[in-house]
Scaffold this motif. Structure first.
Motif, PDB file in Angstrom:
ATOM      1  N   ASP A  37     -19.647  28.335 -44.869  1.00 57.63           N
ATOM      2  CA  ASP A  37     -18.838  27.140 -45.095  1.00 57.63           C
ATOM      3  C   ASP A  37     -17.363  27.532 -45.128  1.00 57.63           C
ATOM      4  O   ASP A  37     -16.948  28.344 -45.950  1.00 57.63           O
ATOM      5  N   ALA A  38     -16.544  26.933 -44.247  1.00 54.79           N
ATOM      6  CA  ALA A  38     -15.138  27.317 -44.100  1.00 54.79           C
ATOM      7  C   ALA A  38     -14.188  26.535 -44.995  1.00 54.79           C
ATOM      8  O   ALA A  38     -12.973  26.753 -44.937  1.00 54.79           O
ATOM      9  N   ARG A  39     -14.700  25.646 -45.839  1.00 56.21           N
ATOM     10  CA  ARG A  39     -13.807  24.831 -46.667  1.00 56.21           C
ATOM     11  C   ARG A  39     -13.212  25.631 -47.826  1.00 56.21           C
ATOM     12  O   ARG A  39     -13.684  26.715 -48.172  1.00 56.21           O
ATOM     13  N   ALA A  40     -12.198  25.052 -48.440  1.00 56.86           N
ATOM     14  CA  ALA A  40     -11.572  25.682 -49.601  1.00 56.86           C
ATOM     15  C   ALA A  40     -12.600  25.834 -50.722  1.00 56.86           C
ATOM     16  O   ALA A  40     -13.528  25.017 -50.845  1.00 56.86           O
ATOM     17  N   PRO A  41     -12.477  26.872 -51.549  1.00 57.71           N
ATOM     18  CA  PRO A  41     -13.480  27.127 -52.588  1.00 57.71           C
ATOM     19  C   PRO A  41     -13.727  25.958 -53.536  1.00 57.71           C
ATOM     20  O   PRO A  41     -14.869  25.731 -53.947  1.00 57.71           O
ATOM     21  N   ASP A  42     -12.682  25.198 -53.884  1.00 56.84           N
ATOM     22  CA  ASP A  42     -12.909  24.092 -54.816  1.00 56.84           C
ATOM     23  C   ASP A  42     -13.765  23.002 -54.181  1.00 56.84           C
ATOM     24  O   ASP A  42     -14.647  22.429 -54.840  1.00 56.84           O
ATOM     25  N   ARG A  43     -13.540  22.735 -52.910  1.00 55.76           N
ATOM     26  CA  ARG A  43     -14.378  21.739 -52.233  1.00 55.76           C
ATOM     27  C   ARG A  43     -15.805  22.263 -52.074  1.00 55.76           C
ATOM     28  O   ARG A  43     -16.767  21.499 -52.213  1.00 55.76           O
ATOM     29  N   PHE A  44     -15.944  23.525 -51.782  1.00 51.06           N
ATOM     30  CA  PHE A  44     -17.277  24.124 -51.680  1.00 51.06           C
ATOM     31  C   PHE A  44     -18.039  23.948 -52.999  1.00 51.06           C
ATOM     32  O   PHE A  44     -19.236  23.626 -53.007  1.00 51.06           O
ATOM     33  N   ARG A  45     -17.355  24.135 -54.118  1.00 49.78           N
ATOM     34  CA  ARG A  45     -18.002  24.004 -55.423  1.00 49.78           C
ATOM     35  C   ARG A  45     -18.288  22.555 -55.798  1.00 49.78           C
ATOM     36  O   ARG A  45     -19.013  22.293 -56.763  1.00 49.78           O
ATOM     37  N   GLY A  46     -17.715  21.610 -55.053  1.00 52.68           N
ATOM     38  CA  GLY A  46     -17.905  20.200 -55.367  1.00 52.68           C
ATOM     39  C   GLY A  46     -16.795  19.614 -56.208  1.00 52.68           C
ATOM     40  O   GLY A  46     -16.937  18.529 -56.766  1.00 52.68           O
ATOM     41  N   GLU A  47     -15.658  20.313 -56.264  1.00 47.38           N
ATOM     42  CA  GLU A  47     -14.510  19.868 -57.052  1.00 47.38           C
ATOM     43  C   GLU A  47     -13.407  19.360 -56.114  1.00 47.38           C
ATOM     44  O   GLU A  47     -13.258  19.832 -55.003  1.00 47.38           O
TER      45      GLU A  47
END
Length: 284
Positions: free
Chosen positions: A178-188
């Motif tokens: 998953d290439a998204r930013a870590p906060d978006r990956f975590r669901g934040e």
């Protein structure tokens, strides 16, 4: 010599007037969709054509079956070939894509050309900032290249759909990256899609982690070490992001690292989370 991953500003400057080369400006802003075009009209690399993410590199019309294909669904391959011909691209053309965001959008065009079987495509390493740092010229002239004759050839890349991703969750054979930013990956802090989180079992590789501080890609050896820690089997990867755009940045990084063979999930998280029946994970 063909360039198939990256090209430096110095190398491009030496070939910029070559009639068999086509430079494509891919600048974009997800929050302001016309910002890239306005920036292009204000100044661009001499001879560059413009590729709008929403209009040239996506097809946002409803799917024939009425389903949702994500925020940036791929156009039909034949329609994309017609766009390439409008840009003057032929089978022997060396294409160079650039943006001002570290390759965030240029990598999408790089991948799409490989998707229609064209290997001679590279991303300008460091993009417009690298060009300007050398004091190289810009232009406001809008080119009108003769129509190209590129043909549709067997794809050089693989795509997977949501069903294949679901099957991979049940019987893992490939790493979901998953290439998204870590906060978006975590669901934040999710602001682009209606549901936060990630595909169960996915690993996070923020696309910006492929870059050095100056916006150029890290050396191949460093990329190989970092990506191998996430994907020990090399190209046994399904790349995804929010809508199939920045995932291409990870795919380019894998090619630079000598780890070919990864697949793209074009619908990515935006398509995945639109169906409440599909599983969602949150946290790291």
């Amino acid at each position: 010599m063909r360039y198939t991953t990256l090209i430096s500003a110095q190398e491009l400057a030496a070939r910029l007037s070559d009639p068999d080369w086509a430079v494509i400006d891919c600048r974009h802003d997800l929050a302001s969709p016309d910002a890239g075009l306005l920036a292009y009209e204000a100044a661009h690399l001499p001879g560059a054509r413009f590729a709008h993410l929403d209009r040239a590199l996506s097809d946002k019309r409803p799917a024939p079956d009425g389903g949702f294909r994500g925020r940036h669904p791929l156009p039909a391959r034949e329609a994309f070939i017609d766009t390439l011909r409008d840009w003057g691209v032929g089978d022997d053309t060396q294409v160079v894509a650039y943006d001002a965001q570290g390759g965030m959008f240029a990598a999408r065009l790089w991948w799409m050309l490989r998707w229609v079987g064209h290997e001679a495509v590279a991303v300008l390493d460091g993009g417009l900032p690298a060009w300007q740092a050398l004091g190289l010229p810009l232009s406001t002239e809008l080119p009108r290249p003769p129509r190209g004759a590129i043909g549709l050839h067997p794809s050089l890349v693989e795509t997977v759909d949501a069903r294949q991703v679901l099957d991979n969750i049940a019987r893992p054979t490939r790493v979901i990256l998953d290439a998204r930013a870590p906060d978006r990956f975590r669901g934040e802090n999710e602001t682009l899609d209606p549901v936060g989180g990630h595909i169960p079992g996915a690993k996070n590789r923020f696309f910006k982690d492929n870059l050095q501080a100056d916006g150029r890609f890290k050396p191949a050896e460093q990329l190989r070490a970092e990506l191998s820690a996430l994907a020990p089997e090399g190209g046994a990867v399904i790349a995804q992001c929010g809508s199939g755009v920045t995932a291409c940045h990870n795919l380019l990084a894998m090619e630079v690292a000598g780890m070919p063979g990864a697949a793209l999930y074009p619908g990515s998280w935006s398509e995945w989370c639109a169906d409440p029946a599909r599983p969602v994970a949150t946290g790291a």
